[in-house]
Design a protein around this motif. Sequence first.
Motif, PDB file in Angstrom:
ATOM      1  N   GLU A  23      -6.280 -11.448 -32.931  1.00  0.00           N
ATOM      2  CA  GLU A  23      -6.716 -11.106 -31.758  1.00  0.00           C
ATOM      3  C   GLU A  23      -7.976 -10.166 -31.978  1.00  0.00           C
ATOM      4  N   GLU A  24      -7.784  -9.142 -32.962  1.00  0.00           N
ATOM      5  CA  GLU A  24      -8.879  -8.221 -33.210  1.00  0.00           C
ATOM      6  C   GLU A  24     -10.113  -8.838 -33.750  1.00  0.00           C
ATOM      7  N   ILE A  25      -9.865 -10.046 -34.744  1.00  0.00           N
ATOM      8  CA  ILE A  25     -10.903 -10.757 -35.006  1.00  0.00           C
ATOM      9  C   ILE A  25     -11.616 -11.348 -33.919  1.00  0.00           C
ATOM     10  N   GLY A  26     -11.089 -11.895 -33.012  1.00  0.00           N
ATOM     11  CA  GLY A  26     -11.758 -12.562 -31.747  1.00  0.00           C
ATOM     12  C   GLY A  26     -12.609 -11.534 -31.213  1.00  0.00           C
ATOM     13  N   ILE A  27     -11.950 -10.460 -30.852  1.00  0.00           N
ATOM     14  CA  ILE A  27     -12.692  -9.351 -30.236  1.00  0.00           C
ATOM     15  C   ILE A  27     -14.046  -8.945 -30.925  1.00  0.00           C
ATOM     16  N   LEU A  28     -13.690  -8.987 -32.266  1.00  0.00           N
ATOM     17  CA  LEU A  28     -14.920  -8.443 -32.904  1.00  0.00           C
ATOM     18  C   LEU A  28     -16.096  -9.599 -32.951  1.00  0.00           C
ATOM     19  N   LEU A  29     -15.702 -10.757 -33.081  1.00  0.00           N
ATOM     20  CA  LEU A  29     -16.748 -11.836 -33.082  1.00  0.00           C
ATOM     21  C   LEU A  29     -17.441 -11.905 -31.927  1.00  0.00           C
ATOM     22  N   ARG A  30     -16.566 -12.059 -30.592  1.00  0.00           N
ATOM     23  CA  ARG A  30     -17.234 -12.041 -29.359  1.00  0.00           C
ATOM     24  C   ARG A  30     -18.027 -10.914 -28.917  1.00  0.00           C
ATOM     25  N   ALA A  31     -17.841  -9.613 -29.508  1.00  0.00           N
ATOM     26  CA  ALA A  31     -18.472  -8.388 -29.212  1.00  0.00           C
ATOM     27  C   ALA A  31     -19.999  -8.478 -30.035  1.00  0.00           C
ATOM     28  N   TYR A  32     -19.817  -9.374 -31.364  1.00  0.00           N
ATOM     29  CA  TYR A  32     -20.958  -9.391 -32.024  1.00  0.00           C
ATOM     30  C   TYR A  32     -22.060 -10.414 -31.479  1.00  0.00           C
ATOM     31  N   GLY A  33     -21.537 -11.179 -30.496  1.00  0.00           N
ATOM     32  CA  GLY A  33     -22.309 -12.058 -29.881  1.00  0.00           C
ATOM     33  C   GLY A  33     -21.842 -13.572 -29.664  1.00  0.00           C
ATOM     34  N   TYR A  34     -20.942 -14.098 -30.643  1.00  0.00           N
ATOM     35  CA  TYR A  34     -20.413 -15.419 -30.699  1.00  0.00           C
ATOM     36  C   TYR A  34     -19.904 -16.095 -29.428  1.00  0.00           C
ATOM     37  N   SER A  35     -20.344 -16.918 -28.883  1.00  0.00           N
ATOM     38  CA  SER A  35     -19.889 -17.563 -27.623  1.00  0.00           C
ATOM     39  C   SER A  35     -18.459 -18.226 -27.655  1.00  0.00           C
ATOM     40  N   TRP A  36     -17.943 -18.202 -26.481  1.00  0.00           N
ATOM     41  CA  TRP A  36     -16.635 -18.731 -26.604  1.00  0.00           C
ATOM     42  C   TRP A  36     -16.341 -20.021 -27.141  1.00  0.00           C
ATOM     43  N   ASP A  37     -17.581 -21.030 -27.204  1.00  0.00           N
ATOM     44  CA  ASP A  37     -17.426 -22.509 -27.639  1.00  0.00           C
ATOM     45  C   ASP A  37     -17.760 -22.471 -29.286  1.00  0.00           C
ATOM     46  N   THR A  38     -17.655 -21.521 -29.895  1.00  0.00           N
ATOM     47  CA  THR A  38     -18.201 -21.273 -31.373  1.00  0.00           C
ATOM     48  C   THR A  38     -16.832 -21.911 -32.056  1.00  0.00           C
ATOM     49  N   ILE A  39     -17.293 -22.756 -33.204  1.00  0.00           N
ATOM     50  CA  ILE A  39     -16.383 -23.550 -33.913  1.00  0.00           C
ATOM     51  C   ILE A  39     -15.598 -22.448 -34.841  1.00  0.00           C
ATOM     52  N   ILE A  40     -14.411 -22.239 -35.055  1.00  0.00           N
ATOM     53  CA  ILE A  40     -13.845 -21.341 -35.999  1.00  0.00           C
ATOM     54  C   ILE A  40     -12.721 -22.052 -36.721  1.00  0.00           C
ATOM     55  N   TYR A  41     -12.855 -22.173 -38.040  1.00  0.00           N
ATOM     56  CA  TYR A  41     -12.093 -22.641 -39.064  1.00  0.00           C
ATOM     57  C   TYR A  41     -11.013 -21.836 -39.411  1.00  0.00           C
ATOM     58  N   ILE A  42      -9.734 -21.961 -39.189  1.00  0.00           N
ATOM     59  CA  ILE A  42      -8.602 -21.161 -39.955  1.00  0.00           C
ATOM     60  C   ILE A  42      -8.185 -21.800 -41.275  1.00  0.00           C
ATOM     61  N   SER A  43      -8.346 -20.852 -42.255  1.00  0.00           N
ATOM     62  CA  SER A  43      -7.957 -20.965 -43.632  1.00  0.00           C
ATOM     63  C   SER A  43      -6.702 -20.528 -44.105  1.00  0.00           C
ATOM     64  N   GLY A  44      -6.309 -20.687 -45.186  1.00  0.00           N
ATOM     65  CA  GLY A  44      -5.184 -20.073 -45.771  1.00  0.00           C
ATOM     66  C   GLY A  44      -4.054 -21.066 -45.858  1.00  0.00           C
ATOM     67  N   GLY A  45      -3.068 -21.016 -46.979  1.00  0.00           N
ATOM     68  CA  GLY A  45      -1.823 -21.807 -47.134  1.00  0.00           C
ATOM     69  C   GLY A  45      -0.959 -21.505 -46.005  1.00  0.00           C
ATOM     70  N   GLU A  46      -0.928 -20.113 -45.561  1.00  0.00           N
ATOM     71  CA  GLU A  46       0.322 -19.444 -44.875  1.00  0.00           C
ATOM     72  C   GLU A  46      -0.310 -18.351 -43.681  1.00  0.00           C
ATOM     73  N   VAL A  47      -0.067 -18.718 -42.530  1.00  0.00           N
ATOM     74  CA  VAL A  47      -0.372 -17.545 -41.466  1.00  0.00           C
ATOM     75  C   VAL A  47       0.856 -16.975 -40.992  1.00  0.00           C
ATOM     76  N   PHE A  48       1.628 -16.070 -41.529  1.00  0.00           N
ATOM     77  CA  PHE A  48       2.943 -15.443 -41.069  1.00  0.00           C
ATOM     78  C   PHE A  48       2.994 -15.396 -39.853  1.00  0.00           C
ATOM     79  N   GLY A  49       3.993 -15.614 -39.095  1.00  0.00           N
ATOM     80  CA  GLY A  49       4.058 -15.549 -37.676  1.00  0.00           C
ATOM     81  C   GLY A  49       3.897 -17.017 -37.049  1.00  0.00           C
ATOM     82  N   GLY A  50       3.228 -17.739 -37.703  1.00  0.00           N
ATOM     83  CA  GLY A  50       2.979 -19.197 -37.024  1.00  0.00           C
ATOM     84  C   GLY A  50       1.826 -19.224 -36.132  1.00  0.00           C
ATOM     85  N   GLN A  51       1.721 -20.169 -35.231  1.00  0.00           N
ATOM     86  CA  GLN A  51       0.795 -20.587 -34.373  1.00  0.00           C
ATOM     87  C   GLN A  51       0.882 -19.354 -33.179  1.00  0.00           C
ATOM     88  N   LYS A  52       1.981 -18.779 -32.980  1.00  0.00           N
ATOM     89  CA  LYS A  52       2.316 -17.773 -32.028  1.00  0.00           C
ATOM     90  C   LYS A  52       1.215 -16.516 -32.273  1.00  0.00           C
TER      91      LYS A  52
END
Length: 695
Positions: A350-379
């Motif tokens: 959520e904080e990364i999303g706020i930073l990117l939107r504040a910097y100027g990236y629009s809501w339709d920007t493509i964001i690729y999630i990397s990493g073998g594990e995101v603890f907590g899952g899609q939630k």
Amino acid sequence: MKWVSPTKAAAGDGKAVVFKSKLKWVGLFGLVLSAFSLFTHFLLARYTDGFAVSEYKSSITFFSWRPIFDGADLPANAALHRRLWGPVRHFESIHPYANPRANYVAPGPQTSGFIFVRIRGGFHEIRNSICDVVVVARLLNATLVIPEIQSTTSSKGISTEFKSFAYLYSEEQFMTALSEDIKVVKTLPKDLKGARRKKEIPSFKVPSSASPYFYLHHVLPVLNKHSVVELVIPDGGCLQAILPPHLEEFQRLRCRVAFNALRFRDEVRELATKVLFRLRASGRPFIAYDPGTTRDTLAYHGCAELFQDVHTELIQHKRAWMIKRGLVKGNLSVDSAKQRLNGLCPLMPEEIGILLRAYGYSWDTIIYISGGEVFGGQKKLIPLHAVFENVVDRTSLTMPWELDRMYGREANLVDKSPRSPPPIKLEKKPNDWKTVGPRPRPLPPPPARAKYPYNIEGWWGWVAESDNEPESTVMELRTNAHKLLWEAIDYTVCVEADVFVPGFNRDGRGNPNFASLVMGHRLYKSPNSKTFRIDRKKIAKILEEIQDNFYQANRTWITMLRRQMRRSLIDGLAEELTRSKRVSFLSFPLPECSCYSGGGDDDPVRSIVNASSPSVLSPLRNVLGSMQRCPSWVEDSLPDKETETDNVDEDESDSLVAAPLFQQSGSGNNEAGVEMSNKEETQMEDQEELDGGDR
């Protein structure tokens, strides 16, 4: 009853049969026509460059991701496009150059013996360790046997097609690329193989970040005596990151291993290329984001309370396990809020999303999630999906059969000794029942319920049973091996991404993690690519102050966030230099593996001094000042720089807050507001960057 002639009846049946056969032919013709029409549409979508057909082509997909865009692409020469996606001008004069330079000769035919290596750990630990063992082999003038990585990849039915090193990397490329540096063989000679099976060869459990002195005075004498030694590397990294100045060529050897010799096997590279093609099919740039929120990392740094749900108990259980084994020094209970404010916890999605939107990236920007594990899952990714429409990962861009082909043939996992549930013992007390007293009497209590294995599967069972982590099942071992391939795909995508944003750069031992390797590779391959090295301590402080106004656009706090994000492009190098490079050389391969071209304003030291804040001048000045000038053949091969009409690279365009920050509407009013903002941005100059430091 009316009699019917048999001849007439037969004639009627014949007409019915003929009529039915005609219907079949009509149906078959319709199917053929439909198939031909569908084939024609796909052919046009594949080979036609028209606007309408290209739009249709971009909408055809067999994956779960359906991209949604609002408006046309920004022109590449627009000020807003340069600010969001353009290169960092101050690093354009730095280029990769890891070739040997002086006092470096090819290995001779005679060596001191063979070095056999067993490496344990995750993706980044394996990559660091392989680079280190190559340098150790060169230091000892030894023949290196291709390392064995993670025993789970060569047993337990993980893969019957790819074994050990070849499960992740190409053996042929590894041997060919290092032919001028060390002697590499695939296996030990037959006599030494037998000795190894009998455990008759000397073995060293190498400590993390061992010094060259350890190898020259402890390992080399044993190698000369027995002609073979075995090195066991349990934690990743078997050689100190910063070597003495007279071993500078060994640092360049590390770069040649990491960035040239270690090439993923063909199946992995092919799928990674497909993922990149599918990401870029729309013609728009994309951001790669690595959350860095693994369970080990959160437990090590005491960030359990960031989740506030059942996952907190899992993290605390892991931390207790680490404390018991001496991996963590400290108390079990840690103030996670304090750790976060000190920059010791990952930034949440959520904080990364706020930073990117504040910097100027629009809501339709493509964001690729990397990493073998995101603890907590899609939630935990739901808030990021709420502010960005096109959030994808490898599962969104691949088909199951493509992943199966990358895994290779795998044996069926069958438990040869299935465990049967324990028998239920009924305790009978007939005498007590007879002498209990007059009726009515209460019924006897039910017998104790046996605890079957399925009752304790999952964290809800074993967390309460024991302080020890449960033994990994065969399927879990297979999944751990698959994670290596998942992270290999993510690594390739992150290195090639237009923008990279790490959520955290420390692993479960406090060392540089996957994101640090990606940032180091990008710094080597394309130093001017946009890589945000976020100062989590400052960002956490700002976010703490504005937590009640996250979704209300405010010019003041958006300006503060943009300023920190812009500074992180350059000032973030200081942290990587002072903290990460001391543990992992690959996280910051400058200045040993690079050179600079040009002169005057193109001098990297002068460029960084003019752009950085005073706090980072000292470390970066020393590093970039020792960088050598590129040879003439390198400068001749560089493309000519395009002259820009203005000198604005990063502007402080606060006018975007005129529209709601997280609005996802494509209405005409919003488009007009954005257009007005772009015109204002074109006229603005970022005096803060040009002057250096705050206003």
